[in-house]
Design a protein around this motif. Structure first.
Motif, PDB file in Angstrom:
ATOM      1  N   PRO A 315       1.061  -1.334   0.273  1.00 11.70           N
ATOM      2  CA  PRO A 315       0.163  -0.498   0.126  1.00 11.70           C
ATOM      3  C   PRO A 315       0.892   1.280   0.318  1.00 11.70           C
ATOM      4  CG  PRO A 315       0.114  -1.297   2.750  1.00 11.70           C
ATOM      5  CD  PRO A 315       1.102  -1.508   1.145  1.00 11.70           C
ATOM      6  N   VAL A 316       0.133   2.181  -0.928  1.00 13.78           N
ATOM      7  CA  VAL A 316       1.255   3.490  -0.419  1.00 13.78           C
ATOM      8  C   VAL A 316       0.066   4.417  -0.049  1.00 13.78           C
ATOM      9  CG1 VAL A 316       2.473   5.435  -2.657  1.00 13.78           C
ATOM     10  CG2 VAL A 316       2.674   2.819  -2.989  1.00 13.78           C
ATOM     11  N   GLN A 317       0.087   5.373   0.884  1.00 14.61           N
ATOM     12  CA  GLN A 317      -0.833   6.455   1.400  1.00 14.61           C
ATOM     13  C   GLN A 317      -0.723   7.837   0.953  1.00 14.61           C
ATOM     14  OE1 GLN A 317      -2.929   5.781   3.126  1.00 14.61           O
ATOM     15  NE2 GLN A 317      -2.652   3.524   3.572  1.00 14.61           N
ATOM     16  N   LEU A 318      -1.010   7.969   0.494  1.00  9.84           N
ATOM     17  CA  LEU A 318      -1.062   9.673   0.050  1.00  9.84           C
ATOM     18  C   LEU A 318      -1.869  10.968  -0.543  1.00  9.84           C
ATOM     19  CD1 LEU A 318      -0.491   9.026  -4.620  1.00  9.84           C
ATOM     20  CD2 LEU A 318       1.792   9.551  -2.547  1.00  9.84           C
ATOM     21  N   LYS A 319      -1.219  11.454   0.758  1.00 11.13           N
ATOM     22  CA  LYS A 319      -2.287  13.010   0.799  1.00 11.13           C
ATOM     23  C   LYS A 319      -1.324  14.520   0.608  1.00 11.13           C
ATOM     24  CE  LYS A 319      -5.882  13.815   4.257  1.00 11.13           C
ATOM     25  NZ  LYS A 319      -7.401  14.461   3.153  1.00 11.13           N
ATOM     26  N   THR A 320      -2.169  15.760   0.453  1.00  8.86           N
ATOM     27  CA  THR A 320      -1.512  16.535  -0.011  1.00  8.86           C
ATOM     28  C   THR A 320      -1.748  17.681   1.485  1.00  8.86           C
ATOM     29  OG1 THR A 320      -3.167  17.483  -1.569  1.00  8.86           O
ATOM     30  CG2 THR A 320      -1.496  16.547  -2.045  1.00  8.86           C
ATOM     31  N   PHE A 321      -0.891  18.407   2.019  1.00  4.10           N
ATOM     32  CA  PHE A 321      -1.326  19.600   3.319  1.00  4.10           C
ATOM     33  C   PHE A 321      -0.296  20.364   2.641  1.00  4.10           C
ATOM     34  CE2 PHE A 321      -1.346  15.028   5.150  1.00  4.10           C
ATOM     35  CZ  PHE A 321      -2.052  15.343   6.395  1.00  4.10           C
ATOM     36  N   GLY A 322      -1.485  21.556   2.435  1.00  5.14           N
ATOM     37  CA  GLY A 322      -1.035  23.160   1.802  1.00  5.14           C
ATOM     38  C   GLY A 322      -0.235  22.808   0.607  1.00  5.14           C
ATOM     39  N   SER A 323       0.791  23.101   0.657  1.00  5.02           N
ATOM     40  CA  SER A 323       1.838  22.732  -1.224  1.00  5.02           C
ATOM     41  C   SER A 323       2.588  21.521  -1.142  1.00  5.02           C
ATOM     42  CB  SER A 323       2.735  23.889  -1.080  1.00  5.02           C
ATOM     43  OG  SER A 323       3.258  24.170  -0.292  1.00  5.02           O
ATOM     44  N   ILE A 324       2.525  20.336   0.174  1.00  2.94           N
ATOM     45  CA  ILE A 324       3.371  19.718   0.864  1.00  2.94           C
ATOM     46  C   ILE A 324       2.896  18.286   0.569  1.00  2.94           C
ATOM     47  CG2 ILE A 324       4.940  18.129   3.198  1.00  2.94           C
ATOM     48  CD1 ILE A 324       5.210  21.059   3.889  1.00  2.94           C
ATOM     49  N   LEU A 325       3.736  17.294  -0.509  1.00  2.02           N
ATOM     50  CA  LEU A 325       2.596  15.699  -0.194  1.00  2.02           C
ATOM     51  C   LEU A 325       3.118  15.217   0.957  1.00  2.02           C
ATOM     52  CD1 LEU A 325       1.768  13.813  -2.417  1.00  2.02           C
ATOM     53  CD2 LEU A 325       3.258  14.099  -3.245  1.00  2.02           C
ATOM     54  N   ALA A 326       2.815  14.364   2.021  1.00  2.00           N
ATOM     55  CA  ALA A 326       3.067  13.105   2.577  1.00  2.00           C
ATOM     56  C   ALA A 326       2.829  12.027   1.824  1.00  2.00           C
ATOM     57  CB  ALA A 326       2.477  14.040   3.365  1.00  2.00           C
ATOM     58  N   CYS A 327       3.737  11.263   1.599  1.00  3.83           N
ATOM     59  CA  CYS A 327       4.215  10.352   1.042  1.00  3.83           C
ATOM     60  C   CYS A 327       4.592   8.654   2.234  1.00  3.83           C
ATOM     61  CB  CYS A 327       4.209   9.667  -0.492  1.00  3.83           C
ATOM     62  SG  CYS A 327       4.358   8.144  -0.697  1.00  3.83           S
ATOM     63  N   VAL A 328       3.282   7.627   1.996  1.00  2.00           N
ATOM     64  CA  VAL A 328       4.131   6.783   3.300  1.00  2.00           C
ATOM     65  C   VAL A 328       4.067   5.127   2.237  1.00  2.00           C
ATOM     66  CG1 VAL A 328       3.530   4.730   4.852  1.00  2.00           C
ATOM     67  CG2 VAL A 328       2.895   7.851   5.734  1.00  2.00           C
ATOM     68  N   SER A 359      -6.935  17.164   8.915  1.00  2.36           N
ATOM     69  CA  SER A 359      -6.429  18.113   9.555  1.00  2.36           C
ATOM     70  C   SER A 359      -6.968  19.309   9.692  1.00  2.36           C
ATOM     71  CB  SER A 359      -4.460  17.951  10.069  1.00  2.36           C
ATOM     72  OG  SER A 359      -3.901  18.572   9.012  1.00  2.36           O
ATOM     73  N   PRO A 360      -7.972  20.067   9.873  1.00  2.35           N
ATOM     74  CA  PRO A 360      -8.460  21.357   9.854  1.00  2.35           C
ATOM     75  C   PRO A 360      -7.633  22.595  10.001  1.00  2.35           C
ATOM     76  CG  PRO A 360     -10.224  19.771  10.769  1.00  2.35           C
ATOM     77  CD  PRO A 360      -9.067  18.555  10.785  1.00  2.35           C
ATOM     78  N   GLY A 361      -7.390  23.556   9.357  1.00  2.00           N
ATOM     79  CA  GLY A 361      -7.013  24.697  10.102  1.00  2.00           C
ATOM     80  C   GLY A 361      -5.304  24.627  10.624  1.00  2.00           C
ATOM     81  N   GLU A 362      -4.614  23.604  10.010  1.00  2.00           N
ATOM     82  CA  GLU A 362      -3.231  23.251  10.364  1.00  2.00           C
ATOM     83  C   GLU A 362      -2.333  22.269   9.496  1.00  2.00           C
ATOM     84  OE1 GLU A 362      -2.851  20.693  14.414  1.00  2.00           O
ATOM     85  OE2 GLU A 362      -4.816  22.062  15.375  1.00  2.00           O
ATOM     86  N   GLU A 363      -2.846  23.557   8.578  1.00  2.00           N
ATOM     87  CA  GLU A 363      -1.459  23.109   7.160  1.00  2.00           C
ATOM     88  C   GLU A 363       0.241  23.042   7.182  1.00  2.00           C
ATOM     89  OE1 GLU A 363      -2.125  25.480   4.122  1.00  2.00           O
ATOM     90  OE2 GLU A 363      -4.184  25.431   3.419  1.00  2.00           O
ATOM     91  N   ASP A 364       0.145  23.355   8.507  1.00  2.00           N
ATOM     92  CA  ASP A 364       1.772  22.801   8.814  1.00  2.00           C
ATOM     93  C   ASP A 364       2.169  21.649   9.488  1.00  2.00           C
ATOM     94  OD1 ASP A 364       0.686  23.940  11.554  1.00  2.00           O
ATOM     95  OD2 ASP A 364       1.954  25.319  11.164  1.00  2.00           O
TER      96      ASP A 364
END
Length: 785
Positions: A315-328, A359-364
């Motif tokens: 499995p590959v988890q993908l999600k964007t937070f602001g301009s940052i792409l998080a991948c596991v 994480s609503p309101g917490e892009e960092d």
């Protein structure tokens, strides 16, 4: 580095112990989803019994109320999706839609102190035999791909590959309850697609077991514009078609004009797909490459995950937070800047299973759900916002690696880690230290720098200022309103062209310049004028005040035989093409200026200079020849380029072109001007025109101008020989007096012959001093006794 801290151990959830037990001992695969407000967790257990497949909701900071738990067992249809839909009744409120394969949909609503309430049960699909395979939501609409099996139960399913249909339907929640809109078919007779929704578009990604031909591209539906885009991003193929009627929604008719081209493409390599918060489609290939497909169908490479190929079951988890792409992937968390593709941080996790939460309101910060609790990963920010980002320092070392590797005789690969630890190369270390200490201190003196670095800092101050202004300009381009973007882009292009012209123009830089001139032709033209300081003086002549270094870059970069046939052209040809497009009348003057510079900087016969390979005027003529449409202005341009070279062969070629065009006034002007360059060219020009004079009477009005051009070494016999050689052959018997008046007469030649006969002989001039001596022969010198 970012900090990972635990924000919940599930004790703040209703039935938290059960949630933890479900995550630790439950059968995989499972799907975890959080509500838009982050107060509810829904766990979808997809395994077959034991235990039974089920969906369970857990409330954070719960104060009681009815719970939500739904079980089902075969042969009941499986649950296909959980969707959170915005409710227009109360601002910020939402409802949960639980959708099963056969289209049955339950709409649930959570009420504080009351708990979960079932609002209504609906049927999405119109046909009883339909089966939903993929589902998503966009605002108040549901979009799904459903399978419609053939009526004949014994039909071979492999021959019915196009048995799927993409549908949409509004689902509105109001005070009167839940209301379903009519079913609208987006695409019918299609293969199986996975549907993913962005705020404005729907992406249709082919399923892994799709038909071979249809797995070579993906589709993008634009609901507001009512059109479908066929995109094969890796091949650069994009084609859009408006859906004006239901017949145009047929999949096979949609591809009718593109089948031949699409059949030759390679199948899409998709392991995992997700939608970013910017509206693009994130694709992870089986090779570990992360790409972003924009809504217009174009593709942009972002990052390559480490560890080689990604296994199909991993499995590959993908999600964007602001301009940052998080991948596991495989227990490793990657944080990547979506805009630059730079790896911000890489962290090895000790958790076996990880899910991203809202994480609503917490892009960092990034929230991770694990088997032991919920963790928040805070993305650290530098204290001073002007401090150079880590990727800038990495870029210094990566560029240094490429530089030293090209010049190294060793076969071992040089890496950034070796460069940092080795100590053999001090230049990148010094530059990194200067950037680290100077750019983060706007007006303060650099602290903690070595003396040698401080000296380098004073030397590099102008370059650092240029870099900072360039970064500021990039920020302005991103943030500027549409009306100001063009002016900012022109300034940015000018700085980029100037930067490249002041660096080594290798093949990579030349390819970069080619892309700039192709993408921003007008801005690149203005940048060229500025860098070369091209302008007209008071006499209307073109002048250039560029430095010798810039001229050498323009003329001495990689040539056509060095850059190959991949569409990249040398810089001189790029500039000539810009002249032809925006200021064609300046091109001959520019070629003349470059030749003047070449004659000063390189020896005439030097093979190092640009004239030692292909003359500049021929290179300019090559650019002119590549124009798709030829006009009279181009013919005139060809003449001007030949003449501005002042080369004998080019001048004679231009003269013959003018003679073919019967432009006799221009012929005489060229002859009068260029006969002064050299005696040999003078003789060639005069002989050519004398031959023309013998054949027709077109030059008769200009004889008073032509006869003075006669070379000194030509005798009357030479002139008569040329004339007799080029007299036109007559089909009739010669007669003394011709009726057509085109016959050459002695009277026309008489002024030239008299001029030659009356001219003193060359040998007479050689001995004129001796012949004019007062006594001849000279007296005998006195003898000495």
């Amino acid at each position: 580095a970012g900090m990972l801290r635990q924000v919940s151990d599930f004790s703040d959830f209703s039935r938290g112990h059960w949630l933890q037990e479900l995550l630790c001992h439950g059968e995989e695969p499972r799907h975890v989803q959080s509500s838009p407000d982050g107060q509810h967790l829904l766990v979808l257990q997809k395994s077959r019994p034991p235990p039974l497949p089920r969906v369970v909701a857990f409330q954070r900071h719960g104060i009681g109320g009815a719970d939500l738990e739904r079980n089902w067992q075969p042969p009941q249809p499986a649950l296909v999706g959980l969707l959170f839909l915005q409710s227009p009744v109360t601002l910020g409120s939402w409802v949960l839609a639980i959708v099963w394969e056969h289209g049955r949909t339950e709409v649930w609503h959570f009420v504080v102190a009351v708990g979960w309430q079932l609002l209504q049960t609906l049927e999405l699909c119109q046909g009883a035999r339909a089966r939903i395979v993929s589902l998503c939501s966009q605002r108040a609409s549901l979009v799904w791909c459903e399978e419609r099996p053939p009526l004949d139960a014994h039909s071979d399913m492999s021959k019915c590959a196009f048995r799927f249909c993409v549908c949409t339907r509004t689902l509105e929640v109001g005070e009167q309850g839940v209301r379903l809109g009519t079913v609208r078919i987006v695409l019918h007779n299609s293969p199986e697609y996975q549907v993913l929704a962005s705020p404005q578009h729907i992406f249709l990604v082919p399923a892994t077991d799709s038909f071979a031909t249809t797995s070579r591209f993906l589709l993008i539906w634009h609901p507001e514009k009512a059109k479908l885009t066929i995109a094969a991003p890796s091949a650069g193929f994009v084609h859009s078609k408006a859906l004006r009627s239901s017949s145009e929604s047929d999949f096979r008719k949609l591809l009718l004009g593109s089948v031949g081209l699409l059949s030759g493409l390679a199948p899409l390599d998709v392991h995992t797909s997700a939608v970013s918060n910017s509206g693009g489609l994130l694709l992870v290939s089986t090779k570990g490459a992360v790409n972003m497909v924009e809504p217009d169908g174009t593709q942009r490479h972002i990052f390559d995950l480490e560890g080689g190929p990604v296994a199909q079951g991993s499995p590959v988890q993908l999600k964007t937070f602001g301009s940052i792409l998080a991948c596991v992937l495989a227990g490793v968390l990657y944080l990547i800047d979506q805009n630059s593709g730079r790896l911000i941080e890489k962290k090895i996790l000790s958790m076996k299973e990880v899910h991203f939460l809202e994480s609503p309101g917490e892009e960092d910060s990034i929230q991770l759900l694990t088997q032991t609790g919920i963790y928040s990963f805070s993305i650290s920010k530098p204290e001073d916002s002007s401090r150079p980002e880590p990727c800038l320092i990495e870029m210094v070392f990566e560029e240094a690696c490429r530089y030293y590797q090209r010049r190294s005789l060793s076969s071992s690969k040089l890496t950034v880690e070796k460069l940092k630890k080795g100590g053999a190369f001090q230049a990148p270390v010094a530059l990194a230290a200067i950037l680290q200490h100077s750019l983060c201190q706007k007006q303060k003196p650099a602290r903690g720098l070595q003396d040698t670095y401080a000296k380098l800092l004073s030397t590099m101050s102008l370059e650092l200022q240029s870099y900072m202004s360039l970064e500021l300009l990039k920020t302005c381009v991103v943030c500027a309103p549409e009306s100001e973007v063009e002016s900012y882009c022109e300034e940015l292009i000018e700085q980029e062209v100037s930067r490249v012209l002041h660096s080594d123009i290798d093949k990579d830089n030349l390819a970069y310049l080619n892309s700039i001139f192709a993408s921003f032709p007008k801005a690149a033209w203005k940048a060229t004028r500025s860098c070369l300081q091209l302008q007209q003086n008071g006499d209307g002549l073109l002048v250039a005040r560029a430095t010798p270094e810039v001229w050498k870059k323009v003329l001495g970069g990689p040539q056509q035989e060095e850059v190959g046939q991949n569409g990249v052209v040398p810089l001189f040809e790029l500039i000539c093409a810009s002249f032809l497009r925006f200021k064609p009348k300046w091109l001959p003057s520019f070629v003349e200026l470059t030749q003047q510079y070449v004659s000063i900087s390189w020896a005439y016969s030097s093979k190092e200079g640009p004239e030692g390979r292909v003359p500049l005027y021929k290179r300019a003529l090559g650019v002119l020849a590549r124009k798709s449409k030829r006009s009279k202005a181009d013919d005139e341009m060809e003449l001007e380029l030949l003449l501005c070279s002042k080369r004998p062969k080019a001048v004679l070629q231009a003269l013959h072109l003018l003679i073919c065009l019967k432009r006799w006034q221009r012929v005489v002007e060229v002859a009068e001007k260029f006969s002064k360059l050299s005696p040999l060219l003078n003789k060639e020009i005069f002989t050519t025109l004398l031959a023309e004079f013998a054949q027709h009477r077109e030059l008769d009005p200009y004889l008073d101008t032509l006869w003075p051009l006669c070379p000194v070494e030509l005798t009357a016999s030479d002139i008569l020989a040329v004339v007799l050689q080029h007299l036109p052959c007559s089909q009739e018997d010669p007669v003394p007096f011709s009726r057509d008046g085109n016959q050459l007469t002695i009277g026309l030649l008489k002024p030239l012959l008299q001029r030659v006969v009356q001219r003193p002989c060359v040998q007479d001039e050689m001995y004129s001093d001796a012949l004019q001596s007062p006594t001849f022969p000279p007296p005998t010198p006195p003898r000495e006794h």
